[in-house]
Design an enzyme around this catalytic site. Sequence first.
Site, PDB file in Angstrom:
ATOM      1  N   HIS A  15       0.749  -1.084   0.153  1.00  0.00           N
ATOM      2  CA  HIS A  15      -0.007   0.139  -0.297  1.00  0.00           C
ATOM      3  C   HIS A  15       0.912   1.410   0.048  1.00  0.00           C
ATOM      4  O   HIS A  15       1.241   1.792   0.807  1.00  0.00           O
ATOM      5  CB  HIS A  15      -0.661  -0.198   1.754  1.00  0.00           C
ATOM      6  N   HIS A  17       1.282   4.878  -1.999  1.00  0.00           N
ATOM      7  CA  HIS A  17       0.959   5.884  -3.393  1.00  0.00           C
ATOM      8  C   HIS A  17       1.871   6.638  -3.342  1.00  0.00           C
ATOM      9  O   HIS A  17       2.478   6.590  -3.273  1.00  0.00           O
ATOM     10  CB  HIS A  17      -0.412   6.493  -2.556  1.00  0.00           C
ATOM     11  N   ASP A  19       1.946   9.308  -5.675  1.00  0.00           N
ATOM     12  CA  ASP A  19       2.116  11.039  -5.490  1.00  0.00           C
ATOM     13  C   ASP A  19       2.388  11.697  -3.983  1.00  0.00           C
ATOM     14  O   ASP A  19       2.958  12.069  -4.141  1.00  0.00           O
ATOM     15  CB  ASP A  19       0.695  11.781  -5.958  1.00  0.00           C
ATOM     16  N   GLY A 163     -10.414   7.807  -2.717  1.00  0.00           N
ATOM     17  CA  GLY A 163     -10.685   9.150  -2.248  1.00  0.00           C
ATOM     18  C   GLY A 163     -11.731   9.213  -0.854  1.00  0.00           C
ATOM     19  O   GLY A 163     -11.380   8.679   0.078  1.00  0.00           O
ATOM     20  N   HIS A 190      -9.627   0.583  -0.676  1.00  0.00           N
ATOM     21  CA  HIS A 190     -10.102   1.926   0.973  1.00  0.00           C
ATOM     22  C   HIS A 190     -10.645   1.744   1.345  1.00  0.00           C
ATOM     23  O   HIS A 190     -12.142   2.046   1.281  1.00  0.00           O
ATOM     24  CB  HIS A 190      -9.429   3.204   0.530  1.00  0.00           C
ATOM     25  N   GLU A 193     -11.332   3.792   6.582  1.00  0.00           N
ATOM     26  CA  GLU A 193     -10.525   5.018   7.026  1.00  0.00           C
ATOM     27  C   GLU A 193     -10.754   6.038   7.718  1.00  0.00           C
ATOM     28  O   GLU A 193      -9.699   6.326   8.649  1.00  0.00           O
ATOM     29  CB  GLU A 193      -9.058   5.244   5.835  1.00  0.00           C
ATOM     30  N   ASP A 270       1.687   4.029   2.593  1.00  0.00           N
ATOM     31  CA  ASP A 270       1.161   4.334   2.576  1.00  0.00           C
ATOM     32  C   ASP A 270       1.139   5.583   1.694  1.00  0.00           C
ATOM     33  O   ASP A 270       1.305   5.730   0.397  1.00  0.00           O
ATOM     34  CB  ASP A 270      -0.010   5.657   4.046  1.00  0.00           C
TER      35      ASP A 270
END
Length: 325
Positions: A15, A17, A19, A163, A190, A193, A270
């Site tokens: 997991h 991301h 960016d 999102g 996701h 969370e 993350d």
Amino acid sequence: MTVNELKQLPKIELHCHLDGSLSKEFVETRLQRAVSCEELSVSDECTSLVEYLKKFDLPGQCLTDEEGLFGAGYDVLRTMSQENVCYAEIRFAPLFHVSEQMNTEQVIESLLNGLEKGKKDFGVEYNVITCAMRHHSAKQNYQMIKTACQFLGRGVCAADLAGAEAQYPMTEFMELFEQTKKLGMPFTIHAGECGNAQNIVDAIEAGAKRIGHGIAMRGHEEIQKLVKERHIGVEICPISNLQTKAVKGPEEYPIKEFLKAGLLVSVNTDNRTVSSTSMTKELEFIQSMYGVSDEEILLMMRNAAETSFASEELKHRLYKKLDVI
């Protein structure tokens, strides 16, 4: 384990991301200006997920063309190689990067090309998870996943849903993932969370093989039992979860609870840059804060291999690196 032993340990990350994990050097090169750590990373005083997500504006400006995506893929594997990550599943939202110059296919190809060069230069195995976004239309998300499906087994391994979870509950996406299943695309979602455990149940019913975060099932024995029975992977991201206030405080973090329940827990960063973290830092943190044992760390690495979307051949290689066969 000592910090050095944790750094040398072969690690798997499921997991991460793209960016949120670009190095400061890469961002400065792309933007052609000096960038402060405060611009890229949250502070210890971060109050919410909303505040956390503001840190993605700057890296997004680095991923506007093929060169940027290629460089980002290369950059993230370079960073991972410095702490002996042997396999990573990198996730990103292709539709964020589509423009008049680049369609979805070109966006995915550009990232894969950079990752492939990174694999050759740094020896880190990889796959890509393409994220549908909750605020995009069902049509947009389906078309993206359909395009990503063309790369399944050629660098893309799965889809995801990311999102604003609180604003867009899982119930709104059951049809999308019914269609995703028909395409033959596996997926993680996701869920849990932001405090709603029902999203975890719905994600499992939709067919998710893994749950991103899943923190909201803390104290819900029946949901944990369901997750265990279905062999669902649970991708926890301790430092990020505490920064976004997924729990009220460190003492409420459920890592030991989930391990005791026999869940297939993996530890992840993350967002390496936004959270100022690394796999080594995450493992060091859970050992010092929660008394996670060396054996439990090795177990979570095996869980990561088992619940990864890697091919059976690649899983076999990972198990050998983890010295479990």
